[in-house]
Every structure is written in structure tokens, then in C-alpha cells.
Design a protein around this motif. Sequence first.
Motif, PDB file in Angstrom:
ATOM      1  N   THR A  41      11.972  18.633  35.596  1.00 49.82           N
ATOM      2  CA  THR A  41      12.939  18.468  36.677  1.00 49.82           C
ATOM      3  C   THR A  41      14.157  17.727  36.155  1.00 49.82           C
ATOM      4  OG1 THR A  41      11.140  18.353  38.285  1.00 49.82           O
ATOM      5  CG2 THR A  41      13.299  17.608  39.008  1.00 49.82           C
ATOM      6  N   ALA A  42      15.336  18.242  36.460  1.00 52.62           N
ATOM      7  CA  ALA A  42      16.604  17.595  36.120  1.00 52.62           C
ATOM      8  C   ALA A  42      17.336  17.289  37.416  1.00 52.62           C
ATOM      9  CB  ALA A  42      17.447  18.490  35.225  1.00 52.62           C
ATOM     10  N   GLN A  43      17.660  16.004  37.615  1.00 47.53           N
ATOM     11  CA  GLN A  43      18.323  15.565  38.840  1.00 47.53           C
ATOM     12  C   GLN A  43      19.618  14.849  38.479  1.00 47.53           C
ATOM     13  OE1 GLN A  43      15.938  13.035  41.305  1.00 47.53           O
ATOM     14  NE2 GLN A  43      17.475  12.882  42.931  1.00 47.53           N
ATOM     15  N   TYR A  44      20.723  15.311  39.070  1.00 48.93           N
ATOM     16  CA  TYR A  44      22.036  14.726  38.817  1.00 48.93           C
ATOM     17  C   TYR A  44      22.588  14.168  40.117  1.00 48.93           C
ATOM     18  CZ  TYR A  44      26.971  14.293  37.593  1.00 48.93           C
ATOM     19  OH  TYR A  44      28.236  13.809  37.382  1.00 48.93           O
ATOM     20  N   GLU A  45      22.984  12.884  40.084  1.00 52.10           N
ATOM     21  CA  GLU A  45      23.533  12.237  41.276  1.00 52.10           C
ATOM     22  C   GLU A  45      24.383  11.053  40.846  1.00 52.10           C
ATOM     23  OE1 GLU A  45      22.044  10.383  45.573  1.00 52.10           O
ATOM     24  OE2 GLU A  45      20.595  10.967  44.026  1.00 52.10           O
ATOM     25  N   GLU A  46      25.648  11.047  41.305  1.00 57.19           N
ATOM     26  CA  GLU A  46      26.593   9.960  41.036  1.00 57.19           C
ATOM     27  C   GLU A  46      26.663   9.640  39.538  1.00 57.19           C
ATOM     28  OE1 GLU A  46      25.648   6.641  43.452  1.00 57.19           O
ATOM     29  OE2 GLU A  46      26.073   7.666  45.348  1.00 57.19           O
ATOM     30  N   GLU A  47      26.901  10.679  38.749  1.00 54.58           N
ATOM     31  CA  GLU A  47      27.095  10.583  37.300  1.00 54.58           C
ATOM     32  C   GLU A  47      25.861  10.062  36.567  1.00 54.58           C
ATOM     33  OE1 GLU A  47      30.567   8.290  36.541  1.00 54.58           O
ATOM     34  OE2 GLU A  47      31.923   9.685  37.570  1.00 54.58           O
TER      35      GLU A  47
END
Length: 268
Positions: A208-214
Amino acid sequence: MVEPSPPSPSLQIPNHMVPPPLDPPPQPSPSPPQPQQQRTSSLFSFPSRPALRVTSEFDSDSSIFLHKISCKLFDSLAKLKVSFQNDNKGQIFEPQLAFTSKHLSLHYDLEEQNAFVKSSFDVGPKLHFRAAHDVKAQQGEVGVVANLGDPGYALELSSPVPYVGYPKATFKFPLGEVSLVEREEEEVKKTLSISGIAKGQILNGICTAQYEEEDLKLRYCYKDEALSFIPTISLPSNALSFALKRQFSPSDKLRLELSLFPFFPLHI
């Protein structure tokens, strides 16, 4: 002189041609008395006691025990759960009471004397409505999810209550989701922020790859019937963490968590 004729012998019928006499019909035997069924008075009948489930966890970092006691009600239509924590001195804190069902859930904090209410239901075959409300803070959130034509694809619009700015839009697809939300910063009043999550199967686990606020968080999960291993790395902070779960029986399990910070920088 005529002699008298001898008397004729009587007509005799052979025995094999005489029908046997009929037996009299049997007398019906009196039926035995049936035992009287004992009537159970509804006044003294009690419903079966619901089964209780007790779970205890220990955090070695803070030396705190977490206890959960739950039971199912109304033929498993609802669930009641009580949770609390205690330290090595036996002091109990953060007691909470939760009642959950299919369309309604209620969480009550005994220390804060605050309730958190959530509700969800289907408006139509492809439309789902959800709402949440914090009683003490007088804040909440409402959202509507529309299922698109293909399975696994949906569009969600959510907004905080009281209403502030544009609603948050989230597009969901089978391998993840992408969100677009408005946020406020010091230099710029309002900007649009993009966050997303993607999943894929690698070897015998799910990555799983999660991107949030850089910030980017990579997580790998391997799980079978008895063992779960979950390593996680966060970038650019380079923080590492590991979680290990071991299932001994349907009611007994062990969970260990470990956080590490590498001594060398990682670059992508």
C-alpha cells in the motif's frame, strides 16, 4: 302285507363345508392416560444470556493494559462493548461505552461525558448516506457516496458541519482512491490539497502506498491463517515500524509493535 319302510336317515353335511363361527369383535382397549404437559410459566422464563468476549492487550512502552468486554444483543443485530485502561498501579482511566448496529452507532466517554453518534443508510440502489456528530463539540460531518456503473468505482462528496468551504471530493477505484480537498494556509488563504492511496499485490502480500500532505507512507502486509507481518516506512522522515500478529486460537492472539528510526538517510 306291506312292510313299513325304514325311516330315512337325516341329511348330514360334511364338516369341511361348514363355515367356522365368526369371532365376536374385539372390545377396544381403553387408551392409557396421557401425561399432562407441564406448562412453563412465562413469568419465570428468562432469555438466554449473551456470550461475553474479553480481550486484554499490553503496551510495553507505556506499561498500560487495554481491556475490552463485548457481547452481541438481539440475535447479533447489535453489539455492546465496554473498554478501559489501567496502569501497573491498578488505576483505571479512559472508560468508554459503545453500542453499534447496522445503521447506528453510539460511543460514550465516561470521563469526558461526551457522546459521538454515527449513522449510515442507503437512499437508493446506488446512493449511500452517512453522518457523524460530536455532541460536546457541536461538530460533525455528512457525506454521500454514489456507486458508478462498474463495480469498485464510486464518487464521494463529504463536508464538515457547520459547513465551511467546498466539500471534499473522493474518487474510489479498485486499486485505491484520490481525494481533492480545500485547505487554509497562513500565506495563502485557501488552496487545494491532493491525497491518494493505491494498493497492489506483491508476492504473497499486499503493498500500500499512501500520499497525504507531502508525506509518503509505504506499507507491506503479509497475512495467513496464523501469522501477520506488517512493515511500514514513512518518507521523507525515514521512520520504520514493524507489527507482528500471532493467532493461537479464535479467542487468543498476540500483537507486537516496534518503531525504529534509521541512522542513514533514505532518498527516493
